[in-house]
Design a protein around this motif. Structure first.
Motif, PDB file in Angstrom:
ATOM      1  N   LEU A  12       0.859  -1.186   0.000  1.00 29.09           N
ATOM      2  CA  LEU A  12       0.000   0.000   0.000  1.00 29.09           C
ATOM      3  C   LEU A  12       0.889   1.228   0.000  1.00 29.09           C
ATOM      4  O   LEU A  12       1.699   1.411   0.914  1.00 29.09           O
ATOM      5  CB  LEU A  12      -0.900   0.001   1.239  1.00 29.09           C
ATOM      6  N   VAL A  58       3.475  -0.983   4.124  1.00 28.78           N
ATOM      7  CA  VAL A  58       2.908   0.329   3.793  1.00 28.78           C
ATOM      8  C   VAL A  58       4.049   1.283   3.463  1.00 28.78           C
ATOM      9  O   VAL A  58       5.071   1.315   4.164  1.00 28.78           O
ATOM     10  CB  VAL A  58       2.069   0.882   4.956  1.00 28.78           C
ATOM     11  N   ILE A  72      -8.315  -3.298   1.375  1.00 30.39           N
ATOM     12  CA  ILE A  72      -6.973  -3.888   1.414  1.00 30.39           C
ATOM     13  C   ILE A  72      -6.947  -5.232   2.133  1.00 30.39           C
ATOM     14  O   ILE A  72      -6.291  -6.168   1.692  1.00 30.39           O
ATOM     15  CB  ILE A  72      -5.987  -2.923   2.101  1.00 30.39           C
ATOM     16  N   LEU A 101     -10.241   2.065   3.960  1.00 30.86           N
ATOM     17  CA  LEU A 101      -9.173   1.314   3.294  1.00 30.86           C
ATOM     18  C   LEU A 101      -9.124  -0.136   3.771  1.00 30.86           C
ATOM     19  O   LEU A 101      -8.767  -1.038   3.013  1.00 30.86           O
ATOM     20  CB  LEU A 101      -7.809   1.968   3.543  1.00 30.86           C
ATOM     21  N   TYR A 120      -2.056   2.518  -4.871  1.00 33.15           N
ATOM     22  CA  TYR A 120      -1.723   3.858  -4.368  1.00 33.15           C
ATOM     23  C   TYR A 120      -2.998   4.557  -3.915  1.00 33.15           C
ATOM     24  O   TYR A 120      -4.045   4.468  -4.574  1.00 33.15           O
ATOM     25  CB  TYR A 120      -1.044   4.679  -5.465  1.00 33.15           C
TER      26      TYR A 120
END
Length: 211
Positions: free
Chosen positions: A6, A108, A210, A206, A163
């Motif tokens: 990420l 990340v 994710i 998110l 992204y």
């Protein structure tokens, strides 16, 4: 989709510094070129996401290239000082918690068009030291955002990164890098969400994409 990384933008995605930065930049302007027009938080929202040299071109058109470069550096110096001294939580709700949770599953990263040293301040002030695996910025490399995204991808051997950003420039960088783009619609910019992989209205969403 399953992602193996990420990559995050900063301003308008992780936090909103515009009020603090506007005051800091105006201090630098007053000290160095008092005839230059002062900035506001709203003006900065329209500039953040661009490279520092382009921001200087847009905000200080009456100055020479040398003067623009000098003033934007003084602005950056005052900005860093103000952000380090700031004790107010200016991160978007649940940003730190969400980054921590996601980092337990996949690495990340941060890629920004900011100046050198800025991402380090972001990490320090948001206590993200244990959750950010790598980062890159325009100030370090002099490269466009898509190229810095590609640097992070190559350095970390990513095969399927995504992204998250808030501006059209972020979207275009992802198109150039050929990776999915998630639009943070709560940020500073406008993007055609029909062309985005996903859209989030708050950072915490998110996790549903994710994880």
């Amino acid at each position: 989709m399953k992602f193996d990384g990420l990559i995050l933008d900063v301003d308008g995605t992780i936090w909103n510094t515009t009020s603090i930065v506007a005051k800091a930049w105006n201090i630098a302007i007053e000290k160095n070129f008092p005839s230059v027009k002062r900035v506001t938080a709203e003006i900065l929202k329209g500039q953040f996401g661009k490279t520092m040299d382009l921001i200087a071109d847009n905000l200080f058109p009456e100055l020479s290239r040398e003067q623009k470069d000098y003033l934007i550096q003084r602005c950056a110096d005052e900005e860093q000082k103000a952000l380090l001294e700031n004790e107010e939580d200016i991160a978007y709700p649940s940003a730190r918690k969400t980054i921590e949770e996601i980092s337990k599953k996949i690495p990340v990263f941060i890629v920004s068009n900011c100046q050198s040293g800025y991402i380090e301040v972001v990490i320090e002030k948001n206590r993200l030291e244990n959750f950010i695996s790598d980062f890159e910025c325009f100030g370090n490399t002099g490269l466009e955002k898509s190229e810095n995204i590609n640097l992070v991808i190559r350095r970390n051997n990513l095969k399927s990164p995504v992204y998250v950003g808030d501006t059209q420039g972020d979207f275009e960088a992802c198109e150039q890098s050929k990776i999915p783009f998630i639009w943070a619609s709560y940020g500073f910019g406008k993007v055609d969400q029909n062309r985005c992989f996903k859209t989030i209205s708050n950072f915490g969403e998110l996790k549903n994409i994710i994880l």
